[in-house]
Design a protein around this motif. Sequence first.
Motif, mmCIF file in Angstrom:
data_model
loop_
_atom_site.group_PDB
_atom_site.id
_atom_site.type_symbol
_atom_site.label_atom_id
_atom_site.label_comp_id
_atom_site.label_asym_id
_atom_site.label_seq_id
_atom_site.Cartn_x
_atom_site.Cartn_y
_atom_site.Cartn_z
ATOM 1 N N TYR A 22 0.863 -1.179 0.000
ATOM 2 C CA TYR A 22 0.000 0.000 0.000
ATOM 3 C C TYR A 22 0.901 1.231 0.000
ATOM 4 N N ASP A 24 1.691 5.589 -0.679
ATOM 5 C CA ASP A 24 1.181 6.957 -0.607
ATOM 6 C C ASP A 24 1.285 7.598 -2.002
ATOM 7 N N PRO A 25 0.864 8.846 -2.148
ATOM 8 C CA PRO A 25 0.906 9.481 -3.476
ATOM 9 C C PRO A 25 2.307 9.571 -4.085
ATOM 10 N N ASN A 26 3.337 9.540 -3.240
ATOM 11 C CA ASN A 26 4.716 9.587 -3.733
ATOM 12 C C ASN A 26 5.320 8.191 -3.871
ATOM 13 N N ARG A 27 4.463 7.197 -3.795
ATOM 14 C CA ARG A 27 4.833 5.784 -3.930
ATOM 15 C C ARG A 27 5.774 5.302 -2.834
ATOM 16 N N HIS A 59 -2.959 5.579 -1.767
ATOM 17 C CA HIS A 59 -3.353 6.094 -3.082
ATOM 18 C C HIS A 59 -3.070 5.071 -4.163
ATOM 19 N N GLY A 60 -2.196 4.124 -3.869
ATOM 20 C CA GLY A 60 -1.841 3.107 -4.847
ATOM 21 C C GLY A 60 -1.582 1.772 -4.185
ATOM 22 N N ARG A 90 -10.707 1.362 -8.127
ATOM 23 C CA ARG A 90 -10.966 2.623 -8.821
ATOM 24 C C ARG A 90 -12.166 3.349 -8.193
ATOM 25 N N GLU A 93 -11.059 5.461 -5.490
ATOM 26 C CA GLU A 93 -10.010 6.402 -5.893
ATOM 27 C C GLU A 93 -8.626 5.921 -5.474
ATOM 28 N N VAL A 94 -8.430 4.610 -5.548
ATOM 29 C CA VAL A 94 -7.139 3.977 -5.291
ATOM 30 C C VAL A 94 -6.712 3.328 -6.604
#
Length: 116
Positions: A22, A24-27, A59-60, A90, A93-94
């Motif tokens: 899992y 964050d937005p910055n991977r 986020h990803g 999706r 929003e992931v």
Amino acid sequence: MAARALFSGLRDATVEMVAVAYLDPNRRLLGMRHVIGGRDQVAISIRTIAVDALAFGAHGVILAHNHPSGDATPSARDVAFTRALEAGLRTLEVVLLDHLVIAGDEVTSLRAMGIV
């Protein structure tokens, strides 16, 4: 590839295992879940992955599992699960960033195959 190092524990396992990262937005890594299966299958639900993603505020997601058989070719079941997982995440929003199939030194990316 950073994913190879992240999922290196799956490489030599003698039973199927799945690991979910899992991000964050910055991977950057927020957390992981590992599930141990049997000789030729492992089960994790889309719901479990979604609940974890929300709990981590991810986020990803990168999903990886091994094929102890030594063949890193994704099965039809792998492809179907990947598509369902991507659609489910999706809605939250992931982003499903990739699904990797690992067999020894071989790694197959379902993203590179155009499935994700």
